[in-house]
Motif scaffolding. Structure first.
Motif, short mmCIF file in Angstrom:
data_model
loop_
_atom_site.label_atom_id
_atom_site.label_comp_id
_atom_site.label_asym_id
_atom_site.label_seq_id
_atom_site.Cartn_x
_atom_site.Cartn_y
_atom_site.Cartn_z
N ASP A 187 5.99 -1.40 9.61
CA ASP A 187 6.04 -0.03 10.10
C ASP A 187 6.25 1.01 9.00
N LEU A 211 -4.16 0.40 -2.25
CA LEU A 211 -3.51 -0.85 -2.59
C LEU A 211 -2.79 -0.72 -3.94
N GLN A 229 0.48 5.36 1.42
CA GLN A 229 -0.36 6.26 2.18
C GLN A 229 0.04 7.70 1.88
N PHE A 265 3.55 0.89 2.84
CA PHE A 265 3.32 -0.15 3.84
C PHE A 265 3.17 -1.50 3.16
N TYR A 277 0.85 -1.19 0.00
CA TYR A 277 0.00 0.00 0.00
C TYR A 277 0.89 1.24 0.00
N GLY A 336 -4.62 12.69 3.34
CA GLY A 336 -5.99 12.84 2.89
C GLY A 336 -6.50 11.73 2.00
N MET A 337 -5.67 10.70 1.77
CA MET A 337 -6.07 9.63 0.83
C MET A 337 -6.19 8.28 1.50
N GLY A 338 -5.83 8.15 2.74
CA GLY A 338 -5.85 6.84 3.35
C GLY A 338 -4.78 5.95 2.74
N LEU A 339 -5.00 4.65 2.83
CA LEU A 339 -4.07 3.69 2.23
C LEU A 339 -4.67 3.19 0.92
N GLU A 365 -5.36 -0.93 -6.71
CA GLU A 365 -6.01 0.31 -7.13
C GLU A 365 -5.07 1.25 -7.90
#
Lengths: 112, 111
Positions: free
Chosen positions: A105, A45, A37, A90, A35, A40-43, A59
């Motif tokens: 992490d 994929l 990050q 991540f 992923y 403002g976009m989150g995680l 995505e």
């Protein structure tokens, strides 16, 4: 009891350079994920591997390649880094689909 | 297109009170929903999940509610503790590994 280990933790690249992010898990999980990050976009994929020997696009796969080296390891490669790929990356693993994922992490990557 | 939305970027509550974090989704094919908690400089950690065949799941101080008709889920934390201060991500998936996350809500629990 390491869980999911990502290396490196930080990296600065110049535009056009290549880089491989490494991920290893010791939980004998079948599925692994990458992923990114962004604020403002989150995680989101990038790619996932449902089992050893398979990989699929998520995505936002453009500009990335992955390799599921064995059951433990899943690497993410940037062939020609671009500033738009500056992000925190991540890696995660999970027993199977539709089960909670365990995250590393993160790798903070800056591309100048 | 953002299929999972957390419309509140931040939430502040007093210690001991209830924290309610909300999440909306647009894809009716999602059948599994999760909440993750994230501290700075660490990866997200799994908190609680719910499948689409249920409308409530409890685990200690944490309860997740699912309203399929409204395409809405919420996380209740009772009582809230200062150690709960973190960013909370809502996530949803179908049976194909493609998990979608919301943008997160930063919860601050004041002593």
């Amino acid at each position: 009891n390491a869980g999911v280990t990502q290396t490196p933790k930080f990296q600065v690249l110049k535009t056009g350079q290549s880089m491989t992010l490494q991920c290893a898990q010791d939980m004998n999980h079948n599925s692994m994920y990458w992923y990114r990050q962004d604020p403002g976009m989150g995680l989101r994929l990038i790619y996932y591997s449902a089992s050893e020997g398979t990989t699929d696009k998520g995505e936002v796969p453009n500009g990335y390649n992955v390799s599921r080296l064995n059951k433990r390891e899943f690497s993410l490669r940037l062939e020609s880094a671009a500033p738009s790929q500056t992000s925190v990356y991540f890696c995660a693993s999970g027993p199977n689909s539709n089960q909670p994922q365990h995250f590393g992490d993160g790798t903070r990557l800056s591309i100048l | 297109d953002q299929q999972v939305k957390q419309n509140s970027p931040s939430l502040s509550v007093q210690e001991g009170r209830i924290s309610i974090l909300n999440c909306d989704y647009t894809n009716s094919m999602f059948d599994y929903f999760l909440w993750y908690k994230k501290y700075p400089a660490e990866g997200p950690t799994f908190l609680i999940s719910i499948s689409s065949i249920k409308d409530k799941n409890e685990d200690g101080r944490f309860t997740v509610f699912l309203n399929k008709s409204a395409k809405h889920l919420s996380l209740h934390i009772v009582p809230s503790q200062p150690g709960d201060s973190a960013v909370y991500f809502c996530a949803a998936s179908r049976l194909n590994n493609d998990m979608r996350f919301g943008a997160g809500t930063r919860l601050t629990v004041k002593p």
